[in-house]
Design a protein around this motif. Structure first.
Motif, PDB file in Angstrom:
ATOM      1  N   ASN A  78     -87.657   9.994  20.993  1.00 42.12           N
ATOM      2  CA  ASN A  78     -86.625   8.992  20.687  1.00 42.12           C
ATOM      3  C   ASN A  78     -85.739   9.411  19.516  1.00 42.12           C
ATOM      4  O   ASN A  78     -84.562   9.055  19.476  1.00 42.12           O
TER       5      ASN A  78
ATOM      6  N   ARG B 158     -83.136  11.716  20.963  1.00 41.04           N
ATOM      7  CA  ARG B 158     -82.193  10.924  21.765  1.00 41.04           C
ATOM      8  C   ARG B 158     -81.216  10.168  20.863  1.00 41.04           C
ATOM      9  O   ARG B 158     -80.018  10.118  21.121  1.00 41.04           O
TER      10      ARG B 158
ATOM     11  N   THR C 197     -77.084  10.593  20.622  1.00 36.58           N
ATOM     12  CA  THR C 197     -76.235   9.403  20.740  1.00 36.58           C
ATOM     13  C   THR C 197     -75.306   9.276  19.533  1.00 36.58           C
ATOM     14  O   THR C 197     -74.106   9.028  19.684  1.00 36.58           O
TER      15      THR C 197
ATOM     16  N   ALA D 299     -75.735   9.842  27.537  1.00 38.50           N
ATOM     17  CA  ALA D 299     -76.742   9.832  28.609  1.00 38.50           C
ATOM     18  C   ALA D 299     -76.583  11.046  29.518  1.00 38.50           C
ATOM     19  O   ALA D 299     -77.576  11.662  29.929  1.00 38.50           O
TER      20      ALA D 299
ATOM     21  N   LEU E 144     -77.874  14.139  27.597  1.00 32.75           N
ATOM     22  CA  LEU E 144     -79.331  14.132  27.552  1.00 32.75           C
ATOM     23  C   LEU E 144     -79.935  14.453  28.910  1.00 32.75           C
ATOM     24  O   LEU E 144     -80.893  15.219  29.011  1.00 32.75           O
TER      25      LEU E 144
ATOM     26  N   THR F 257     -82.339  17.686  29.502  1.00 30.95           N
ATOM     27  CA  THR F 257     -83.757  17.495  29.839  1.00 30.95           C
ATOM     28  C   THR F 257     -84.096  18.059  31.210  1.00 30.95           C
ATOM     29  O   THR F 257     -85.240  18.454  31.435  1.00 30.95           O
TER      30      THR F 257
END
Length: 167
Positions: free
Chosen positions: A79, A82, A86, A112, A115, A119
């Protein structure tokens, strides 16, 4: 023709793409071939994480300021990472972040999409050796916030070259 800012001894500051709140991610930068920054802990107000993602490989690292590994960064982005992406998109814009990290996404990407693309490549966990210099730069930035407002020069900034226009 030489513009006014090129004649001064100050650097031009790039405004953020959009305003962002500094409570969660107080420091974010695109430097040293990485997106890197400091992210506040969600559970402990006294703890911060130094997180980074390498350009091209998306190798990631996330550890506390005491070099303890992040429990959530086991094989995938935690997190903190992430939140870093952001906030970087808010600070620099998605196109600039994508270009810097060498992420190939659809036109007009968002956090998004970045990411998701990173990933899907299944990035490896990277080296945490960058954590100390990143955290040190963050602390140096904080020190400037504690100075009283002044127009007088700061001695540690005297190394900046100055140019004067010929009279």
């Amino acid at each position: 023709m030489v513009s006014v800012w090129e004649k001064s001894s100050t650097a031009r500051v790039v405004a953020p793409a959009r305003p962002r709140k500094l409570a969660k991610v107080p420091f974010v930068e695109l430097a040293d071939g990485r997106l890197q920054g400091v992210v506040s802990s969600g559970s402990d107000i006294g703890r911060v994480y130094v997180s980074s993602i390498s350009a091209g490989t998306y190798a990631f690292a996330c550890s506390t300021n005491n070099n303890r590994p992040c429990g959530g960064a086991r094989g995938t982005f935690c997190n903190h990472l992430r939140a870093l992406v952001t906030e970087a998109v808010l600070q620099y814009g998605a196109e600039r972040v994508a270009r810097y990290l060498k992420v190939e996404t659809a036109p007009e990407p968002d956090a998004a999409a970045l990411l998701g693309t990173m990933t899907r490549t299944r990035p490896a966990q990277g080296d945490t050796s960058a954590a100390a210099p990143v955290f040190s730069r963050f602390l140096r930035h904080l020190a400037y916030l504690e100075l009283p407002p002044t127009t007088a020069p700061l001695p540690e900034m005297q190394w900046f070259p100055t140019t004067r226009a010929a009279a």
